[in-house]
Design a protein around this motif. Structure first.
Motif, PDB file in Angstrom:
ATOM      1  N   ALA A  39     -24.376 -14.047 -27.868  1.00  0.00           N
ATOM      2  CA  ALA A  39     -22.977 -14.462 -27.849  1.00  0.00           C
ATOM      3  C   ALA A  39     -22.795 -15.681 -28.753  1.00  0.00           C
ATOM      4  CB  ALA A  39     -22.558 -14.802 -26.429  1.00  0.00           C
ATOM      5  N   PRO A  40     -21.578 -15.919 -29.212  1.00  0.00           N
ATOM      6  CA  PRO A  40     -21.319 -17.116 -30.009  1.00  0.00           C
ATOM      7  C   PRO A  40     -21.541 -18.386 -29.187  1.00  0.00           C
ATOM      8  CG  PRO A  40     -19.505 -15.555 -30.224  1.00  0.00           C
ATOM      9  CD  PRO A  40     -20.408 -15.052 -29.142  1.00  0.00           C
ATOM     10  N   LEU A  41     -22.123 -19.367 -29.822  1.00  0.00           N
ATOM     11  CA  LEU A  41     -22.439 -20.625 -29.130  1.00  0.00           C
ATOM     12  C   LEU A  41     -21.179 -21.317 -28.620  1.00  0.00           C
ATOM     13  CD1 LEU A  41     -24.694 -22.518 -28.280  1.00  0.00           C
ATOM     14  CD2 LEU A  41     -24.556 -23.608 -30.509  1.00  0.00           C
ATOM     15  N   VAL A  42     -20.074 -21.164 -29.335  1.00  0.00           N
ATOM     16  CA  VAL A  42     -18.824 -21.797 -28.903  1.00  0.00           C
ATOM     17  C   VAL A  42     -18.413 -21.291 -27.525  1.00  0.00           C
ATOM     18  CG1 VAL A  42     -17.341 -20.139 -30.108  1.00  0.00           C
ATOM     19  CG2 VAL A  42     -16.462 -22.381 -29.599  1.00  0.00           C
ATOM     20  N   ILE A  43     -18.590 -20.004 -27.268  1.00  0.00           N
ATOM     21  CA  ILE A  43     -18.233 -19.448 -25.961  1.00  0.00           C
ATOM     22  C   ILE A  43     -19.191 -19.954 -24.886  1.00  0.00           C
ATOM     23  CG2 ILE A  43     -18.116 -17.292 -24.642  1.00  0.00           C
ATOM     24  CD1 ILE A  43     -16.998 -15.993 -27.153  1.00  0.00           C
ATOM     25  N   ILE A  44     -20.452 -20.084 -25.217  1.00  0.00           N
ATOM     26  CA  ILE A  44     -21.442 -20.581 -24.257  1.00  0.00           C
ATOM     27  C   ILE A  44     -21.140 -22.034 -23.872  1.00  0.00           C
ATOM     28  CG2 ILE A  44     -23.897 -20.990 -23.846  1.00  0.00           C
ATOM     29  CD1 ILE A  44     -23.034 -18.009 -24.191  1.00  0.00           C
ATOM     30  N   ILE A  45     -20.834 -22.862 -24.861  1.00  0.00           N
ATOM     31  CA  ILE A  45     -20.564 -24.281 -24.595  1.00  0.00           C
ATOM     32  C   ILE A  45     -19.306 -24.444 -23.751  1.00  0.00           C
ATOM     33  CG2 ILE A  45     -19.943 -26.483 -25.650  1.00  0.00           C
ATOM     34  CD1 ILE A  45     -21.749 -25.702 -28.016  1.00  0.00           C
ATOM     35  N   ILE A  46     -18.220 -23.801 -24.161  1.00  0.00           N
ATOM     36  CA  ILE A  46     -16.965 -23.934 -23.411  1.00  0.00           C
ATOM     37  C   ILE A  46     -17.100 -23.306 -22.028  1.00  0.00           C
ATOM     38  CG2 ILE A  46     -14.541 -23.219 -23.357  1.00  0.00           C
ATOM     39  CD1 ILE A  46     -14.491 -23.655 -26.384  1.00  0.00           C
ATOM     40  N   GLY A  47     -17.775 -22.170 -21.932  1.00  0.00           N
ATOM     41  CA  GLY A  47     -17.986 -21.534 -20.634  1.00  0.00           C
ATOM     42  C   GLY A  47     -18.815 -22.403 -19.697  1.00  0.00           C
ATOM     43  N   SER A  48     -19.848 -23.037 -20.234  1.00  0.00           N
ATOM     44  CA  SER A  48     -20.682 -23.922 -19.412  1.00  0.00           C
ATOM     45  C   SER A  48     -19.893 -25.142 -18.945  1.00  0.00           C
ATOM     46  CB  SER A  48     -21.902 -24.375 -20.202  1.00  0.00           C
ATOM     47  OG  SER A  48     -22.701 -23.286 -20.533  1.00  0.00           O
ATOM     48  N   ALA A  49     -19.080 -25.705 -19.818  1.00  0.00           N
ATOM     49  CA  ALA A  49     -18.251 -26.855 -19.441  1.00  0.00           C
ATOM     50  C   ALA A  49     -17.240 -26.455 -18.370  1.00  0.00           C
ATOM     51  CB  ALA A  49     -17.542 -27.421 -20.661  1.00  0.00           C
ATOM     52  N   PHE A  50     -16.634 -25.277 -18.520  1.00  0.00           N
ATOM     53  CA  PHE A  50     -15.665 -24.790 -17.542  1.00  0.00           C
ATOM     54  C   PHE A  50     -16.335 -24.535 -16.195  1.00  0.00           C
ATOM     55  CE2 PHE A  50     -13.174 -21.274 -15.644  1.00  0.00           C
ATOM     56  CZ  PHE A  50     -11.968 -21.933 -15.498  1.00  0.00           C
ATOM     57  N   LEU A  51     -17.501 -23.908 -16.215  1.00  0.00           N
ATOM     58  CA  LEU A  51     -18.232 -23.647 -14.981  1.00  0.00           C
ATOM     59  C   LEU A  51     -18.632 -24.960 -14.286  1.00  0.00           C
ATOM     60  CD1 LEU A  51     -19.425 -21.422 -13.185  1.00  0.00           C
ATOM     61  CD2 LEU A  51     -21.496 -21.561 -14.546  1.00  0.00           C
ATOM     62  N   GLY A  52     -19.058 -25.934 -15.064  1.00  0.00           N
ATOM     63  CA  GLY A  52     -19.386 -27.247 -14.506  1.00  0.00           C
ATOM     64  C   GLY A  52     -18.180 -27.915 -13.876  1.00  0.00           C
ATOM     65  N   ALA A  53     -17.017 -27.797 -14.526  1.00  0.00           N
ATOM     66  CA  ALA A  53     -15.789 -28.382 -13.977  1.00  0.00           C
ATOM     67  C   ALA A  53     -15.403 -27.716 -12.660  1.00  0.00           C
ATOM     68  CB  ALA A  53     -14.658 -28.260 -14.986  1.00  0.00           C
ATOM     69  N   ILE A  54     -15.580 -26.402 -12.585  1.00  0.00           N
ATOM     70  CA  ILE A  54     -15.271 -25.681 -11.341  1.00  0.00           C
ATOM     71  C   ILE A  54     -16.204 -26.126 -10.221  1.00  0.00           C
ATOM     72  CG2 ILE A  54     -15.370 -23.406 -10.227  1.00  0.00           C
ATOM     73  CD1 ILE A  54     -14.250 -22.238 -12.808  1.00  0.00           C
ATOM     74  N   ILE A  55     -17.479 -26.267 -10.516  1.00  0.00           N
ATOM     75  CA  ILE A  55     -18.443 -26.697  -9.502  1.00  0.00           C
ATOM     76  C   ILE A  55     -18.118 -28.108  -9.019  1.00  0.00           C
ATOM     77  CG2 ILE A  55     -20.870 -27.331  -9.132  1.00  0.00           C
ATOM     78  CD1 ILE A  55     -21.570 -24.933 -10.978  1.00  0.00           C
ATOM     79  N   ILE A  56     -17.794 -29.008  -9.939  1.00  0.00           N
ATOM     80  CA  ILE A  56     -17.437 -30.383  -9.559  1.00  0.00           C
ATOM     81  C   ILE A  56     -16.184 -30.382  -8.692  1.00  0.00           C
ATOM     82  CG2 ILE A  56     -16.555 -32.572 -10.465  1.00  0.00           C
ATOM     83  CD1 ILE A  56     -18.536 -32.213 -12.787  1.00  0.00           C
ATOM     84  N   ALA A  57     -15.179 -29.578  -9.062  1.00  0.00           N
ATOM     85  CA  ALA A  57     -13.948 -29.513  -8.277  1.00  0.00           C
ATOM     86  C   ALA A  57     -14.215 -28.990  -6.870  1.00  0.00           C
ATOM     87  CB  ALA A  57     -12.924 -28.641  -8.992  1.00  0.00           C
ATOM     88  N   LEU A  58     -15.058 -27.974  -6.751  1.00  0.00           N
ATOM     89  CA  LEU A  58     -15.382 -27.429  -5.428  1.00  0.00           C
ATOM     90  C   LEU A  58     -16.118 -28.449  -4.562  1.00  0.00           C
ATOM     91  CD1 LEU A  58     -16.439 -23.777  -6.325  1.00  0.00           C
ATOM     92  CD2 LEU A  58     -14.368 -24.516  -5.136  1.00  0.00           C
TER      93      LEU A  58
END
Length: 73
Positions: A39-58
């Protein structure tokens, strides 16, 4: 005033993550152990940041609920 600085800091950090991700647009392999995906690295980076934000919010929401429940007792 305190919350405004948090929002501004959050926006600046988001902008830095997006700029970093856009500059890294090559395809990279991702190994899950049982399968591999490219996959493109841009999707991996943004996806990882988004997943981290969701975990922090939870976690933060769970902590706040526990504190409210404890203060009612």
């Amino acid at each position: 005033m305190k919350n405004q600085w948090r929002i501004i800091l959050g926006l600046v950090l988001t902008l830095l993550i997006v700029l970093f991700a856009v500059m890294n647009n090559m395809d990279v392999p991702i190994n899950f152990g049982f399968s591999q995906l490219s996959a493109p690295l841009v999707i991996i980076i943004i996806g990882s940041a988004f997943l981290g934000a969701i975990i922090i919010a939870l976690v933060a929401t769970s902590t706040i609920w526990q504190q409210k429940k404890k203060s009612k007792d």
